[in-house]
Design a protein around this motif. Structure first.
Motif, PDB file in Angstrom:
ATOM      1  N   ARG A   6       0.813  -1.217   0.000  1.00 13.52           N
ATOM      2  CA  ARG A   6       0.000   0.000   0.000  1.00 13.52           C
ATOM      3  C   ARG A   6       0.843   1.263   0.000  1.00 13.52           C
ATOM      4  NH1 ARG A   6      -4.490  -1.128   4.555  1.00 13.52           N
ATOM      5  NH2 ARG A   6      -4.816   1.132   4.337  1.00 13.52           N
ATOM      6  N   VAL A   7       2.025   1.237   0.600  1.00 16.66           N
ATOM      7  CA  VAL A   7       2.898   2.430   0.588  1.00 16.66           C
ATOM      8  C   VAL A   7       3.918   2.371  -0.542  1.00 16.66           C
ATOM      9  CG1 VAL A   7       2.609   2.879   3.038  1.00 16.66           C
ATOM     10  CG2 VAL A   7       4.492   1.426   2.274  1.00 16.66           C
ATOM     11  N   GLY A   8       3.844   1.330  -1.379  1.00 13.94           N
ATOM     12  CA  GLY A   8       4.695   1.277  -2.561  1.00 13.94           C
ATOM     13  C   GLY A   8       6.123   0.866  -2.313  1.00 13.94           C
ATOM     14  N   LEU A   9       6.408   0.204  -1.204  1.00 16.99           N
ATOM     15  CA  LEU A   9       7.779  -0.240  -0.935  1.00 16.99           C
ATOM     16  C   LEU A   9       8.118  -1.525  -1.682  1.00 16.99           C
ATOM     17  CD1 LEU A   9       8.000   0.480   2.899  1.00 16.99           C
ATOM     18  CD2 LEU A   9       9.249   1.663   1.088  1.00 16.99           C
ATOM     19  N   VAL A  10       7.107  -2.303  -2.046  1.00 16.96           N
ATOM     20  CA  VAL A  10       7.339  -3.559  -2.761  1.00 16.96           C
ATOM     21  C   VAL A  10       6.389  -3.642  -3.952  1.00 16.96           C
ATOM     22  CG1 VAL A  10       8.071  -4.756  -0.660  1.00 16.96           C
ATOM     23  CG2 VAL A  10       5.678  -4.884  -1.371  1.00 16.96           C
ATOM     24  N   THR A  11       6.751  -4.474  -4.903  1.00 12.37           N
ATOM     25  CA  THR A  11       5.885  -4.791  -6.037  1.00 12.37           C
ATOM     26  C   THR A  11       5.686  -6.297  -6.069  1.00 12.37           C
ATOM     27  OG1 THR A  11       7.782  -4.950  -7.531  1.00 12.37           O
ATOM     28  CG2 THR A  11       6.694  -2.817  -7.374  1.00 12.37           C
ATOM     29  N   GLU A  12       4.619  -6.703  -6.664  1.00 17.23           N
ATOM     30  CA  GLU A  12       4.326  -8.146  -6.752  1.00 17.23           C
ATOM     31  C   GLU A  12       4.489  -8.627  -8.191  1.00 17.23           C
ATOM     32  OE1 GLU A  12       0.784 -11.354  -5.643  1.00 17.23           O
ATOM     33  OE2 GLU A  12       0.455  -9.188  -5.413  1.00 17.23           O
ATOM     34  N   ARG A  13       5.184  -9.748  -8.346  1.00 18.03           N
ATOM     35  CA  ARG A  13       5.345 -10.343  -9.666  1.00 18.03           C
ATOM     36  C   ARG A  13       5.279 -11.857  -9.541  1.00 18.03           C
ATOM     37  NH1 ARG A  13       9.763  -8.073 -10.968  1.00 18.03           N
ATOM     38  NH2 ARG A  13      11.267  -9.786 -10.817  1.00 18.03           N
ATOM     39  N   ASN A  14       4.340 -12.455 -10.249  1.00 17.23           N
ATOM     40  CA  ASN A  14       4.138 -13.910 -10.188  1.00 17.23           C
ATOM     41  C   ASN A  14       3.927 -14.397  -8.760  1.00 17.23           C
ATOM     42  OD1 ASN A  14       4.523 -14.069 -13.005  1.00 17.23           O
ATOM     43  ND2 ASN A  14       6.763 -14.197 -12.739  1.00 17.23           N
ATOM     44  N   GLY A  15       3.175 -13.613  -7.999  1.00 19.29           N
ATOM     45  CA  GLY A  15       2.861 -14.016  -6.639  1.00 19.29           C
ATOM     46  C   GLY A  15       3.972 -13.801  -5.640  1.00 19.29           C
ATOM     47  N   GLU A  16       5.073 -13.161  -6.065  1.00 17.07           N
ATOM     48  CA  GLU A  16       6.215 -12.946  -5.169  1.00 17.07           C
ATOM     49  C   GLU A  16       6.465 -11.453  -5.017  1.00 17.07           C
ATOM     50  OE1 GLU A  16      10.792 -14.683  -4.599  1.00 17.07           O
ATOM     51  OE2 GLU A  16       9.628 -15.107  -6.411  1.00 17.07           O
ATOM     52  N   LEU A  17       6.879 -11.043  -3.809  1.00 17.26           N
ATOM     53  CA  LEU A  17       7.125  -9.629  -3.520  1.00 17.26           C
ATOM     54  C   LEU A  17       8.590  -9.282  -3.762  1.00 17.26           C
ATOM     55  CD1 LEU A  17       5.057  -9.139  -0.238  1.00 17.26           C
ATOM     56  CD2 LEU A  17       4.375  -8.605  -2.584  1.00 17.26           C
ATOM     57  N   TYR A  18       8.823  -8.133  -4.416  1.00 15.10           N
ATOM     58  CA  TYR A  18      10.173  -7.647  -4.681  1.00 15.10           C
ATOM     59  C   TYR A  18      10.289  -6.200  -4.185  1.00 15.10           C
ATOM     60  CZ  TYR A  18      10.741 -11.639  -7.845  1.00 15.10           C
ATOM     61  OH  TYR A  18      10.823 -12.903  -8.377  1.00 15.10           O
ATOM     62  N   ASP A  19      11.469  -5.867  -3.715  1.00 14.65           N
ATOM     63  CA  ASP A  19      11.721  -4.492  -3.292  1.00 14.65           C
ATOM     64  C   ASP A  19      11.658  -3.565  -4.502  1.00 14.65           C
ATOM     65  OD1 ASP A  19      12.179  -5.655  -0.879  1.00 14.65           O
ATOM     66  OD2 ASP A  19      14.345  -5.338  -0.856  1.00 14.65           O
ATOM     67  N   ARG A  20      10.892  -2.474  -4.386  1.00 18.77           N
ATOM     68  CA  ARG A  20      10.756  -1.540  -5.504  1.00 18.77           C
ATOM     69  C   ARG A  20      12.080  -0.826  -5.807  1.00 18.77           C
ATOM     70  NH1 ARG A  20       6.688   1.100  -8.062  1.00 18.77           N
ATOM     71  NH2 ARG A  20       5.152   0.147  -6.671  1.00 18.77           N
ATOM     72  N   PHE A  21      12.826  -0.467  -4.781  1.00 16.67           N
ATOM     73  CA  PHE A  21      13.981   0.420  -4.963  1.00 16.67           C
ATOM     74  C   PHE A  21      15.321  -0.321  -4.925  1.00 16.67           C
ATOM     75  CE2 PHE A  21      10.631   3.062  -3.027  1.00 16.67           C
ATOM     76  CZ  PHE A  21      10.520   4.048  -3.999  1.00 16.67           C
ATOM     77  N   ARG A  22      15.367  -1.556  -5.266  1.00 19.64           N
ATOM     78  CA  ARG A  22      16.606  -2.327  -5.113  1.00 19.64           C
ATOM     79  C   ARG A  22      17.754  -1.707  -5.912  1.00 19.64           C
ATOM     80  NH1 ARG A  22      12.694  -4.949  -7.666  1.00 19.64           N
ATOM     81  NH2 ARG A  22      12.952  -5.680  -9.821  1.00 19.64           N
TER      82      ARG A  22
END
Length: 650
Positions: free
Chosen positions: A183-199
């Motif tokens: 909800r605060v945009g720190l992670v994104t979801e791809r294929n059911g898995e969460l990834y850090d947005r700002f890596r």
């Protein structure tokens, strides 16, 4: 929960003018302060702050309250969180009893999201300074850009690891939910898995006006062309890009003190200039300037300097932003940097005195700059010049102040060798108004043309401008409530029934007795709550019921109290002997109070009498019911006759 004594101590320890001054540029006027309201768009200050009473009041939109309600409104906090923020500001330790489960559930999700963002900012900072990867990649990049450790800490810069799961896993382990992270945009979801947005990025915290993190910007360190150079937090519940200015929390005091704001485009532009000592600088966070951002600047100053790159892209960006600023009544000037340099590069290569000297030597009024730029582009071609002159006129037409527009029209007419009347008519056309020469000549004939500036662009209508028409007693009840708040604890002189003398009685007690004898109460629900609250405070032995209501826990009552006890136009001392302002409403208080109370009773009972007479027309009434109505009418008539004598009414 926080006890009442602690709340009072916190309010006493935080001067409201200091708190409001963090968000609004205030100017002292007499014993009070004025400024542009932060809650609605206005061009003439109608926002008042009273240090002696600890309150604020806007006569444009009607909002008013104390330090707590101001913080609740401007930061969208609940009451408890606002009190905690003020306590921290005042250095007061709050002792709370343990929350119940029901109270714990009442905490807003908004604050939970804010706490997550604060955790993330701290995580990124530690990743930058404590991890080997952060020191080499992130800190190495920032140091190479010329930033000191002090500046890095001041802006809270950080680093997000290359591992695409590192921050997410740390947050989950810290107890934050995956849904909140999304909800605060720190992670994104791809294929059911969460990834850090700002890596694998250097992190720039984006903060609210008060300094709390609401989002992040990330600068990629890899240059393989596969990654966007900069990304920001997405729009969401907390972060609204169009309403945010990067660096404002650190720049607001300098902007207000110097009455000038420098506007640049990028994060590093702000940081480098701030490091050099030019602290009144903000950025539009890599996006085109918005109306909301211009209004945010307008809270603190009406003077903006656009500090943009000197290339064609920089000039176009400056012109887009300038028109929005002009429309908000802000004076705009522009400084173009040497070709090939942005503010970041320029700041690194110059000292503060050199930067200031360059600014003053190259700063041009925006309208003059735009006119000169268009003349140069026209190259003497009349058709082309006419088109370019129209472009300048469009910018002039945006300016709300008529005198300022007229001065710019004179200058533009001179530069383009055109008649002032022609440009004036064109500006009026752009503003949707008929030119002056076409106005109705007969002053007695109603005009059908477009509204004047004052009407078309006027301030928000005052809430007192149109009393509640559906309640015929609303105006009287406001007057009674105002008198009660101002003078309720003071004694007035009342003549004895047998005319043998006078008795001294508190105004509040006199009102209560008069209302009770005829069973009268306020008809407006909010005013009735205020009246009952005041009388309850008196019954509990409160020495100053008005102040108790002003600093109470009911924001609606607090706002009403301020509304009823704040005069928009205080009388000048020049009107009174010795320069001492007399309280005209307090003079002859005994007479005024009795007249207002008795007139209110007369109107209430007159309406009741009319209603009883109307009921007599009902053919279905029994003889007993008719007799009852006749007795009621007789009794009401006697009371009204007596009130008529006292109020000198017929």
């Amino acid at each position: 929960m926080i006890d009442r004594q602690t709340i009072d101590r916190i309010l006493a320890a935080v001067p409201i003018e200091d708190l409001v001054g963090d968000y609004v540029r205030l100017t002292k006027r007499g014993s009070n302060y004025i400024g542009l309201c932060p809650f609605h768009s206005e061009k003439t200050p109608s926002f008042n702050v009273s240090p002696s009473r600890g309150i604020y009041k806007c006569f444009g939109c009607g909002k008013g309250g104390n330090a707590v309600s101001f913080l609740m409104e401007i930061e969208q906090l609940n009451f408890i969180d606002a009190i905690k923020r003020l306590a921290k500001r005042a250095g007061i330790q709050i002792e709370e009893r343990e929350e119940t489960e029901a109270e714990r559930q009442q905490r807003t999700e908004h604050e939970s999201l804010m706490l997550l963002l604060e955790w993330a900012e701290n995580y990124y900072q530690k990743s930058l300074t404590d991890s080997a990867e952060g020191k080499v990649s992130g800190l190495g990049y920032l140091t190479e850009r010329g930033l000191t450790a002090e500046t890095i800490a001041k802006f809270g810069l950080g680093y997000s690891p290359a591992d695409g799961h590192a921050m997410c896993q740390a947050a989950l382990q810290a107890g934050y939910s995956a849904s909140f992270l999304q909800r605060v945009g720190l992670v994104t979801e791809r294929n059911g898995e969460l990834y850090d947005r700002f890596r694998e990025r250097v992190i720039f915290p984006i903060r609210s006006v008060s300094g709390r993190p609401i989002g992040f910007g990330g600068r990629a360190l890899r240059t393989d062309g596969k990654l966007a150079k900069y990304i920001n937090s997405p729009e969401g519940e907390i972060y609204h890009k169009s309403e945010t200015l990067f660096g404002l929390s650190l720049a607001k005091r300098a902007i207000a003190q110097q009455d000038r704001c420098f506007l640049v485009e990028g994060y590093l532009d702000v940081i480098q200039l701030h490091q050099r000592g030019l602290e009144n600088v903000v950025a539009s966070s890599g996006t085109s300037l918005t109306t909301e951002q211009t209004r945010l600047i307008g809270r603190f100053t009406k003077n903006v300097v656009l500090l943009y790159d000197g290339d064609s892209a920089g000039i176009k960006a400056a012109e887009r932003g300038a028109d929005l600023l002009l429309a908000e009544g802000i004076n705009v000037s522009i400084v173009l940097l040497p070709e090939g340099q942005d503010p970041d590069d320029f700041a690194k290569a110059h000292t503060l005195p050199e930067i200031q000297e360059f600014v003053e030597g190259n700063r041009k009024d925006f309208i003059h700059f735009k006119a000169a730029n268009r003349l140069k582009a026209g190259k003497g071609d009349p058709a082309q010049l006419a088109k370019l002159a129209q472009d300048v006129v469009k910018s002039i037409a945006l300016i709300p102040d008529g005198i300022t527009r007229a001065l710019y029209i004179q200058e533009a007419a001179r530069q383009f060798s055109l008649g002032e009347e022609l440009l004036t008519a064109e500006v009026s056309k752009q503003r949707g108004q008929k030119p002056l020469i076409a106005r109705v000549k007969n002053p007695d004939t109603p005009s059908t043309e477009a509204p004047t500036d004052a009407a078309a662009e006027g301030e928000a209508a005052s809430p007192e401008a149109e009393p509640k028409a559906q309640n015929p007693f609303y105006v009287q009840e406001r007057e009674l409530a105002s008198m009660l708040l101002r003078y309720g604890v003071e004694n007035i002189q009342i003549a004895e029934d047998d005319e043998s003398g006078v008795q001294s009685v508190r105004l509040a007690d006199y009102m209560a007795a008069e209302f009770a004898v005829d069973g009268i109460a306020f008809t407006d629900p909010l005013l009735r709550r205020l009246y009952d609250g005041y009388q309850q405070q008196l019954a509990e032995g409160t020495p100053d019921p008005q102040q108790a209501l002003l600093s109470g826990l009911d924001p609606e009552l607090t706002s009403l109290c301020i509304d009823l006890t704040t005069d928009r136009y205080p009388l000048s001392k020049r009107w009174f002997p010795g320069g001492k302002v007399a309280d005209l409403s307090h003079d002859d208080l005994s007479l005024n109070a009795q007249q207002v109370v008795l007139a209110f009773k007369w109107d209430i009972l007159s309406q009741e009498l009319a209603a009883k007479r109307e009921e007599l027309k009902n053919p279905e009434l029994t003889s007993e019911e008719v007799d009852e109505r006749m007795h009621q009418i007789h009794d009401l008539s006697l009371v009204l006759c007596r009130l008529s004598e006292l109020t000198k009414r017929i």
